[in-house]
Write a protein that holds these residues in place. Sequence first.
Motif, PDB file in Angstrom:
ATOM      1  N   PRO A   1      10.138   3.072  -7.307  1.00 17.22           N
ATOM      2  CA  PRO A   1       9.729   1.843  -7.104  1.00 17.22           C
ATOM      3  C   PRO A   1       9.157   1.642  -5.776  1.00 17.22           C
ATOM      4  N   HIS A   2       7.814   0.817  -5.873  1.00 15.22           N
ATOM      5  CA  HIS A   2       7.275   0.479  -4.470  1.00 15.22           C
ATOM      6  C   HIS A   2       7.328  -0.777  -4.176  1.00 15.22           C
ATOM      7  N   GLY A   3       7.382  -1.755  -5.146  1.00 18.91           N
ATOM      8  CA  GLY A   3       7.723  -3.184  -4.961  1.00 18.91           C
ATOM      9  C   GLY A   3       6.725  -3.809  -4.208  1.00 18.91           C
ATOM     10  N   SER A   4       5.161  -3.659  -4.209  1.00 17.15           N
ATOM     11  CA  SER A   4       4.335  -3.858  -3.417  1.00 17.15           C
ATOM     12  C   SER A   4       3.138  -5.086  -3.944  1.00 17.15           C
ATOM     13  N   CYS A   5       3.245  -4.748  -5.376  1.00 19.19           N
ATOM     14  CA  CYS A   5       2.128  -5.636  -5.932  1.00 19.19           C
ATOM     15  C   CYS A   5       2.667  -7.061  -6.380  1.00 19.19           C
ATOM     16  N   LYS A   6       4.020  -7.427  -6.376  1.00 16.43           N
ATOM     17  CA  LYS A   6       4.697  -8.200  -6.795  1.00 16.43           C
ATOM     18  C   LYS A   6       4.284  -8.977  -8.261  1.00 16.43           C
TER      19      LYS A   6
ATOM     20  N   THR B   1       7.659  -9.890 -10.386  1.00 16.48           N
ATOM     21  CA  THR B   1       8.338 -10.911  -9.697  1.00 16.48           C
ATOM     22  C   THR B   1       8.971 -11.736 -10.991  1.00 16.48           C
TER      23      THR B   1
ATOM     24  N   PHE C   1      13.393 -15.753  -6.757  1.00  7.42           N
ATOM     25  CA  PHE C   1      12.457 -14.958  -6.954  1.00  7.42           C
ATOM     26  C   PHE C   1      12.923 -13.420  -6.494  1.00  7.42           C
TER      27      PHE C   1
ATOM     28  N   THR D   1      12.478  -3.276  -8.272  1.00  5.55           N
ATOM     29  CA  THR D   1      13.458  -2.868  -7.367  1.00  5.55           C
ATOM     30  C   THR D   1      14.866  -3.441  -7.123  1.00  5.55           C
TER      31      THR D   1
ATOM     32  N   LYS E   1       1.882 -17.543 -11.448  1.00  6.84           N
ATOM     33  CA  LYS E   1       1.689 -16.843 -10.352  1.00  6.84           C
ATOM     34  C   LYS E   1       1.134 -15.433 -10.370  1.00  6.84           C
TER      35      LYS E   1
ATOM     36  N   LEU F   1      -1.926 -13.731  -8.497  1.00  7.81           N
ATOM     37  CA  LEU F   1      -1.898 -12.488  -7.687  1.00  7.81           C
ATOM     38  C   LEU F   1      -2.938 -11.617  -8.237  1.00  7.81           C
TER      39      LEU F   1
ATOM     40  N   LEU G   1      -6.074 -10.054  -6.125  1.00 16.24           N
ATOM     41  CA  LEU G   1      -6.617  -8.608  -6.064  1.00 16.24           C
ATOM     42  C   LEU G   1      -7.786  -8.353  -6.320  1.00 16.24           C
TER      43      LEU G   1
ATOM     44  N   ILE H   1      -6.235  -1.240  -5.310  1.00 11.41           N
ATOM     45  CA  ILE H   1      -5.379  -2.345  -5.312  1.00 11.41           C
ATOM     46  C   ILE H   1      -4.067  -1.802  -4.420  1.00 11.41           C
ATOM     47  N   LEU H   2      -4.220  -0.649  -3.616  1.00 12.79           N
ATOM     48  CA  LEU H   2      -3.171  -0.371  -2.587  1.00 12.79           C
ATOM     49  C   LEU H   2      -1.733  -0.070  -3.137  1.00 12.79           C
TER      50      LEU H   2
ATOM     51  N   MET I   1      -0.635   6.058   3.011  1.00 14.54           N
ATOM     52  CA  MET I   1      -1.026   4.485   3.316  1.00 14.54           C
ATOM     53  C   MET I   1      -1.098   4.255   4.625  1.00 14.54           C
TER      54      MET I   1
ATOM     55  N   PHE J   1       1.463  -5.013   3.071  1.00 16.01           N
ATOM     56  CA  PHE J   1       2.105  -4.330   2.105  1.00 16.01           C
ATOM     57  C   PHE J   1       1.998  -4.830   0.676  1.00 16.01           C
TER      58      PHE J   1
ATOM     59  N   THR K   1       1.033  -8.020  -2.313  1.00 17.51           N
ATOM     60  CA  THR K   1      -0.306  -8.818  -2.198  1.00 17.51           C
ATOM     61  C   THR K   1      -0.406 -10.177  -2.099  1.00 17.51           C
TER      62      THR K   1
ATOM     63  N   LEU L   1       3.122 -19.787  -3.924  1.00 12.87           N
ATOM     64  CA  LEU L   1       3.042 -18.474  -4.151  1.00 12.87           C
ATOM     65  C   LEU L   1       3.751 -17.402  -3.178  1.00 12.87           C
TER      66      LEU L   1
END
Lengths: 234, 595
Positions: free
Chosen positions: A43-48, A51, A58, A63, A82, A86, A90, A147-148, A167, B491, B493, B528
């Motif tokens: 898992p990268h846990g970046s796009c959120k 959540t 939260f 992760t 939310k 997000l 993006l 979208i990284l 990255m 890192f 969003t 957010l």
Amino acid sequence: MSENTFLLDGEAIPFVPGQTVMQAAKAAGKYIPHLCWHPEFKPHGSCKLCTVKANGRFVSSCTMEAAAGVTIENRTPELDDKRRTLLQLLFVEGNHFCPSCEKSGNCLLQATAYDLGMMSPHFDHFFPDRPVDASHPDILLDFNRCILCSLCVQASEQADKKNVFVMGGRGMRGRRIIINSESGKLGDTDFAASDRAASICPVGVILKKRVGFAVPIGERKYDQAPASVVEVTK
Amino acid sequence: MPDAPEKTIAAVLARHKGDGTRLMQILREVQEELGWLAPETITEIARGIGWPRARVEGTAAFYSFFHTRPRGKYCVLWSDNITDRMLGNRDLMLALCKKLWLEPARLSEDGLVSVNTTSCTGMCDQGPAVLVNYRAITRMTPERVDQMAELIRNQVPLDEWPADWFRVEDNIRRKDALLDHGLVPGEALAAAMEKGSKAFLDEVKASGLRGRGGAGFTTGMKWEICRDAPGSAHYVVCNADEGEPGTFKDRVLLTSYADLVFEGMTLAGYAVGAQKGLLYLRGEYRYMKDALEAVLARRRGEKLLGSRILDKDFTFDIEIHFGAGAYICGEESALIESLEGKPGRPRIRPPFPVTRGYLDQPTTVNNVETLAASCLVARHGGAWYAKLGTAKSAGTKLMSVSGDVERPGIYEYPYGVTVAQILADAGARDTQAVQVSGPSGVCVAAEEFGRRICFEDIPTAGAFMVFDESRDMFEVARNFAHFFAHESCGFCTPCRVGTQVVARLMDKLAENHGSPYDIDEMFKMHRLMQGASHCGLGNSACNPLFDTLNKFRPAYERRLKSLEYEPAFDLDAALSQARQMTRRDDAGAHLSNED
């Protein structure tokens, strides 16, 4: 409640110790919206997008290790709201023009936005200047849609053992995929169309040349079933 | 004639034994020799450390102070904290640009000079400050700008610039237990080693000492968890990144109390069972390097560092690592990433650094001031220390006071001091507000000046920026919004895009194009980012907006164009490029607004 279960939107979900909330939910057929998570990779846990609220706090469900007795809120109006925000962030961060994109119908960003009922980008677009890289004989890179999520980075490193993508950079204006060659061009790397990384992109950045629109729009993956169904069965 | 680039690179790589975890130091040293990091330089370094090239470029591209494009023989960076702005840094920067026939952020045609801004350089009590080729210059004036333009045009080497420009004052205004410690080097260490490491750790726990970086984790507990965590080695890291705008106490401690800081690191090493300590010093403080190395060398000679410290069975040494312009590296896991040669991206936690930190080994990361204070605990005992301050905030706190005060500088108080007391001591008049703990902290309005500096009320890393009645609190918040947009690591969003959206909304308001709708949007982004961000930077990035919107709402409302929605797109502004190209700025080149 039995020993190894947690509550997801009021439903008991079993888990194997060591599993994350996301993994256990998927195994139980429950959809937690996500973009940067993929079952094959760490898992990268970046796009959120994934959540959730665990006992009121939260946390990224991709992760967080599942723990017995935890109460998790997932598809609540608050959290989906939310998530829509997000997604909108993006969409305005990059240059996403779905009607002209080869990935339309196979794109997880687009499918998730449909699924969550995102009706407009809402925010003003940033219209970043992002170059296209057509240097490779078999692959086109269109970073306008990036979208990284780092999935190509992980696939190239862990599955292909090549580190073609890394990255780097900082912040919205700096963070980007860096290609592993002095010219910065994909054509100067050992990347191959058969690499795992060539088919991992959830959006339309990494495209195989000469196979555009092989499947007509309307018959594609997320045309057949929404993200909330596809993503728990893949 | 300098060596060929390959020779320079090879020498630097040899000095660091081709160790990729030392990439930050390698990049900095190569850049200091070659001016910038050219594509072939990065290829060469990657080959030398055996990393994929893209990973080296990824690190180089992350830090503001690394240049992957030619940067010019003179690189002038103006510190752009709100306190520098209040001292007129913008006008000075534009004056310098004009003299050099230059636009900000652009390299001059002849490749000689570039002029730009940078985040707070920690000289708020003696601004406006600049960095020239990463050397700190304080107290800029119009006269100095004129002279600087001449020096640059005549290509005078930096070493021949007026020495007075590089003078950095301590400005210590009030001393208490820490700054009046009265210890000689080695005294605290000897006292702790007399007791034994376990008993010393118990003293630290009894002292109630808490982290001075702002979060306030109990130091004794942190050291104990680290000590008990299994690992092949343990590490002590001193966090001297001090990136929070408005903070400069660590600079003063490391300038005039370096022995105390290094002794604190040694004490921590003794308590947790570490043999190695790393001082992570922000790149802005590069000028301190030689002085700090000299202190380390002296302490080695005095048997206070190295093997068999004080002739006992304890080995510990300290190494200095420099950051390169990234606020996020003040976050402990991002700092560790940076120490390992990577971009400063906060890690997923748990695991926490105390169990898996530097090189995945148990690591205690402590603030400069915390480590210095631990010397007092070692010398005088936990009970003595616990009596200082308040019930839950033992000891004293260094406050970095800047802004609208007569006597900016360092003030040390026992915890529990009121905001009003500090204002009175610093000679503040007609104070409108105080930003405590920097942009991520709290904005305190006049009716709250009775509040106290302590973990029970206002916890802080020590920044104390004062704004009098003449200041526009909206502009303060706007400066902070841009700071976070610049420093977000990118890192996750919500923080990556959210900080940019907020900065743009603030600009829209500043241009008098805002509406109540935009204010609602900012509250929405606050909610957010507070919940969904990966780390504290995103969580707190909207704090200044939230505080100032709640406490100084008129500063926002008088900027609103209407009470209805206003589009961000401004047709007249869109024509600005056309005006620049045609060199026209007459009435006919503008759209007239109906209102």
